[in-house]
Design a protein around this motif. Structure first.
Motif, PDB file in Angstrom:
ATOM      1  N   ASN A 107     -16.889  -5.022 -12.634  1.00  0.00           N
ATOM      2  CA  ASN A 107     -17.150  -4.310 -11.371  1.00  0.00           C
ATOM      3  C   ASN A 107     -18.639  -4.020 -11.173  1.00  0.00           C
ATOM      4  OD1 ASN A 107     -14.334  -4.153 -10.795  1.00  0.00           O
ATOM      5  ND2 ASN A 107     -14.169  -2.378 -12.133  1.00  0.00           N
ATOM      6  N   CYS A 116     -18.779   6.953  -5.446  1.00  0.00           N
ATOM      7  CA  CYS A 116     -17.893   5.823  -5.695  1.00  0.00           C
ATOM      8  C   CYS A 116     -18.216   4.682  -4.730  1.00  0.00           C
ATOM      9  CB  CYS A 116     -16.430   6.250  -5.551  1.00  0.00           C
ATOM     10  SG  CYS A 116     -16.101   7.311  -4.124  1.00  0.00           S
ATOM     11  N   ASP A 117     -17.621   3.540  -4.973  1.00  0.00           N
ATOM     12  CA  ASP A 117     -17.844   2.383  -4.110  1.00  0.00           C
ATOM     13  C   ASP A 117     -16.856   2.322  -2.959  1.00  0.00           C
ATOM     14  OD1 ASP A 117     -15.960   1.883  -6.268  1.00  0.00           O
ATOM     15  OD2 ASP A 117     -15.776  -0.135  -5.464  1.00  0.00           O
ATOM     16  N   ARG A 118     -15.707   2.997  -3.132  1.00  0.00           N
ATOM     17  CA  ARG A 118     -14.692   3.011  -2.094  1.00  0.00           C
ATOM     18  C   ARG A 118     -14.082   4.393  -2.013  1.00  0.00           C
ATOM     19  NH1 ARG A 118     -11.464  -0.987  -3.829  1.00  0.00           N
ATOM     20  NH2 ARG A 118      -9.649   0.253  -4.430  1.00  0.00           N
ATOM     21  N   VAL A 119     -13.888   4.895  -0.806  1.00  0.00           N
ATOM     22  CA  VAL A 119     -13.354   6.245  -0.617  1.00  0.00           C
ATOM     23  C   VAL A 119     -11.928   6.309  -1.159  1.00  0.00           C
ATOM     24  CG1 VAL A 119     -12.728   7.988   1.075  1.00  0.00           C
ATOM     25  CG2 VAL A 119     -14.796   6.617   1.407  1.00  0.00           C
ATOM     26  N   ALA A 144     -19.848  -3.107  -7.584  1.00  0.00           N
ATOM     27  CA  ALA A 144     -19.458  -1.742  -7.223  1.00  0.00           C
ATOM     28  C   ALA A 144     -20.356  -0.728  -7.911  1.00  0.00           C
ATOM     29  CB  ALA A 144     -18.000  -1.501  -7.604  1.00  0.00           C
ATOM     30  N   LYS A 155     -26.392   4.937  -4.319  1.00  0.00           N
ATOM     31  CA  LYS A 155     -25.966   6.186  -3.685  1.00  0.00           C
ATOM     32  C   LYS A 155     -26.367   7.399  -4.528  1.00  0.00           C
ATOM     33  CE  LYS A 155     -21.801   4.462  -1.300  1.00  0.00           C
ATOM     34  NZ  LYS A 155     -20.334   4.639  -1.201  1.00  0.00           N
ATOM     35  N   SER A 157      -2.434  -1.251 -10.073  1.00  0.00           N
ATOM     36  CA  SER A 157      -2.100  -0.097  -9.238  1.00  0.00           C
ATOM     37  C   SER A 157      -0.881   0.652  -9.757  1.00  0.00           C
ATOM     38  CB  SER A 157      -1.844  -0.541  -7.796  1.00  0.00           C
ATOM     39  OG  SER A 157      -2.978  -1.162  -7.252  1.00  0.00           O
ATOM     40  N   ASP A 169     -16.179   3.887 -10.207  1.00  0.00           N
ATOM     41  CA  ASP A 169     -15.745   2.890  -9.233  1.00  0.00           C
ATOM     42  C   ASP A 169     -14.241   3.022  -9.006  1.00  0.00           C
ATOM     43  OD1 ASP A 169     -14.195   0.693 -10.816  1.00  0.00           O
ATOM     44  OD2 ASP A 169     -15.986   1.065 -12.028  1.00  0.00           O
ATOM     45  N   ALA A 170     -13.765   2.390  -7.948  1.00  0.00           N
ATOM     46  CA  ALA A 170     -12.391   2.598  -7.484  1.00  0.00           C
ATOM     47  C   ALA A 170     -11.331   2.136  -8.480  1.00  0.00           C
ATOM     48  CB  ALA A 170     -12.180   1.896  -6.147  1.00  0.00           C
ATOM     49  N   SER A 171     -11.694   1.279  -9.431  1.00  0.00           N
ATOM     50  CA  SER A 171     -10.715   0.830 -10.428  1.00  0.00           C
ATOM     51  C   SER A 171     -10.262   1.979 -11.325  1.00  0.00           C
ATOM     52  CB  SER A 171     -11.304  -0.294 -11.290  1.00  0.00           C
ATOM     53  OG  SER A 171     -12.321   0.211 -12.149  1.00  0.00           O
ATOM     54  N   GLU A 198       0.835  -1.200   0.000  1.00  0.00           N
ATOM     55  CA  GLU A 198       0.000   0.000   0.000  1.00  0.00           C
ATOM     56  C   GLU A 198       0.872   1.253   0.000  1.00  0.00           C
ATOM     57  OE1 GLU A 198      -2.553  -0.297   3.360  1.00  0.00           O
ATOM     58  OE2 GLU A 198      -3.890  -1.784   2.442  1.00  0.00           O
TER      59      GLU A 198
END
Length: 262
Positions: A85, A242-245, A88, A95, A59, A219-221, A19
């Motif tokens: 996805n 988004c699905d992830r912050v 997601a 939302k 990534s 989405d986060a991708s 990470e």
């Protein structure tokens, strides 16, 4: 690096180390195996394994002796994107529907994520929807709740089932909306929102220029990636759904730009 920092680096597990490596690549754009081995007090071989694992997830992009930000990607056919996805995108759709009120006027552009959003938004009554997507127009018209749909004209793209080009852009300028709901190909701390398709980027820009609020769904991708065609800088976005912050540099730039993240 202080002695205390070096001591902590020795005890990082693979997940946390990776990470931090990804964060370093996002911050600096490019890092070497040598730099990473020194920073994390581990072997070159361990760093190479970390980079290989991160490259598999998209990534980072590996090169001989180091890693850099992923290169510009390309989108696949629409049917493939619908299943990519999908969970997601369904979360994002639910939302997004909460940001829309009965009676709102909305631009919605073409995309697999915006199509899922349309399925949720169709449950809201009394909307006015302007779209260049025949799929979205069909979904919205099936709601049966007094929603009025305007389908933009223009050159027709059969794969995406959308209209694009000068005619579509001209017709967009005939409307003014409460929201422009758009999907994007990539979102980067420095480059902002970008897209893989020149015509779709133009449609998105025209929609946002004729709306009070811009809602971007991604989405986060798509985070910390870049595509070829600019859509808008981060500060132009009113809400990112988004699905992830987002994390790292992107999170910081979004906060500095005043973007509401959902």
């Amino acid at each position: 690096m202080t002695a205390k920092t070096k001591s902590k680096a020795r005890f990082l597990g693979p997940k946390l180390r990776r990470e931090k490596i990804a964060e370093a690549v996002r911050r600096h754009g490019k890092v070497s195996v040598e730099q990473l081995a020194l920073r994390f007090k581990t072997s070159h071989e361990t760093i190479r394994r970390d980079l290989a694992a991160l490259a598999e997830t998209g990534s980072i992009q590996k090169f001989h002796g180091g890693a850099k930000l992923p290169g510009r990607q390309e989108e696949g056919p629409f049917r493939e994107r619908m299943v990519l996805n999908a969970v997601a995108k369904r979360v994002i759709a639910e939302k997004t529907a909460r940001l829309i009120a009965p009676g709102d006027t909305i631009f919605i552009d073409t995309g697999s994520t915006t199509l899922m959003c349309a399925e949720e938004i169709a449950k809201i009554g009394g909307l006015t929807v302007i779209t260049n997507s025949t799929r979205i127009a069909a979904v919205m018209s099936g709601g049966g709740n007094r929603t009025v749909i305007f389908l933009l004209g223009g050159r027709f793209d059969g794969d995406n089932q959308e209209t694009v080009g000068p005619t579509a852009i001209s017709e967009i300028q005939s409307f003014h909306a409460d929201h422009a709901l758009i999907t994007i190909g990539a979102l980067d701390a420095a480059a902002g929102a970008t897209d893989f398709n020149f015509d779709e980027a133009q449609v998105a820009r025209a929609m946002m220029e004729n709306a009070d609020n811009l809602i971007v769904v991604a989405d986060a991708s798509k985070f910390q990636r870049r595509a070829a065609f600019a859509v808008c800088p981060l500060e132009r976005i009113g809400a990112l759904v988004c699905d992830r912050v987002p994390a790292g540099a992107l999170a910081g730039e979004l906060a500095a730009a005043g973007v509401s993240v959902h």
